[in-house]
Design an enzyme around this catalytic site. Sequence first.
Site, PDB file in Angstrom:
ATOM      1  CE  LYS A  87      -5.470 -56.214  24.553  1.00 54.79           C
ATOM      2  NZ  LYS A  87      -6.075 -54.877  24.504  1.00 54.79           N
TER       3      LYS A  87
HETATM    4  C1  E4P Z   1      -3.704 -52.464  25.279  1.00 48.70           C
HETATM    5  O1  E4P Z   1      -3.968 -53.277  24.429  1.00 48.70           O
HETATM    6  C2  E4P Z   1      -4.695 -51.674  26.007  1.00 48.70           C
HETATM    7  O2  E4P Z   1      -5.880 -51.624  25.240  1.00 48.70           O
HETATM    8  C3  E4P Z   1      -4.283 -50.249  26.196  1.00 48.70           C
HETATM    9  O3  E4P Z   1      -3.093 -49.926  25.526  1.00 48.70           O
HETATM   10  C4  E4P Z   1      -4.453 -49.705  27.548  1.00 48.70           C
HETATM   11  O4  E4P Z   1      -4.109 -48.354  27.542  1.00 48.70           O
HETATM   12  P1  E4P Z   1      -4.505 -47.352  28.707  1.00 48.70           P
HETATM   13  O5  E4P Z   1      -3.591 -47.595  29.859  1.00 48.70           O
HETATM   14  O6  E4P Z   1      -4.289 -45.992  28.107  1.00 48.70           O
HETATM   15  O7  E4P Z   1      -5.931 -47.624  29.076  1.00 48.70           O
END
Ligand code: E4P
Length: 218
Positions: A87
């Site tokens: 990622k």
């Molecule tokens: C995406 O991969 C992130 O981990 C995540 O969806 C972020 O979500 P949040 O805005 O609820 O922290």
Amino acid sequence: MKFFIDTANLDQIREAQQLGILDGVTTNPSLMAKEGITGQDNIINHYKAICDIVDGDVSAEVIATDFENMVKEGEVLAALNPKIVVKIPMIADGLKALKYFSNKGIKTNCTLVFSAGQALLAAKAGATYVSPFIGRLDDISTDGLDLIEKIRVIYDNYGYETEILAASVRHPMHIINCAEIGADVMTGPLSAITALLKHPLTDLGLAQFLADHKKGNS
Ligand code: E4P
């Protein structure tokens, strides 16, 4: 539509896996910290534990923000398990790293995407997944779903294979709306996934069926 769970909590990952509808997991440094997972060795072991539970892709985020170190970190992560998806944040060095990993056949998830232009760049760099954060856009009074729609049109126009991974999903309607638009994947909390199960008429109907069965057999 693929269902990913957005957590580093092993119990929740197990619960979602046992439901039989889980296609993968996404994590991020904040989710790891929330579980108290700190230090490189613990983080690596935690990714291994997640891979042991799920059948699908597991996104593991790099911490480095320069190309050279993103590549170093990403290669270590990718070597842990074939399920690992590296990622990478949507920044200039991240774009270079996406291209590097794409050329090497290593799966990537381009994270922190908030515009159609960023999504277009991620696809051109060969990202496996692009993660537009719809909940965080909603939080600043901008329509997150509108971004998913725009990306769907752009990717379909050119036949990009990058999968649209709707991220920062907060509730069941986000999931339903993303499915209507045609997002390839959604990642959200267990609560949003299990909320899809619930309907008062299902509960009432089941109670009635069981009561009638009992009457008929008493
Ligand atoms: C995406 O991969 C992130 O981990 C995540 O969806 C972020 O979500 P949040 O805005 O609820 O922290």
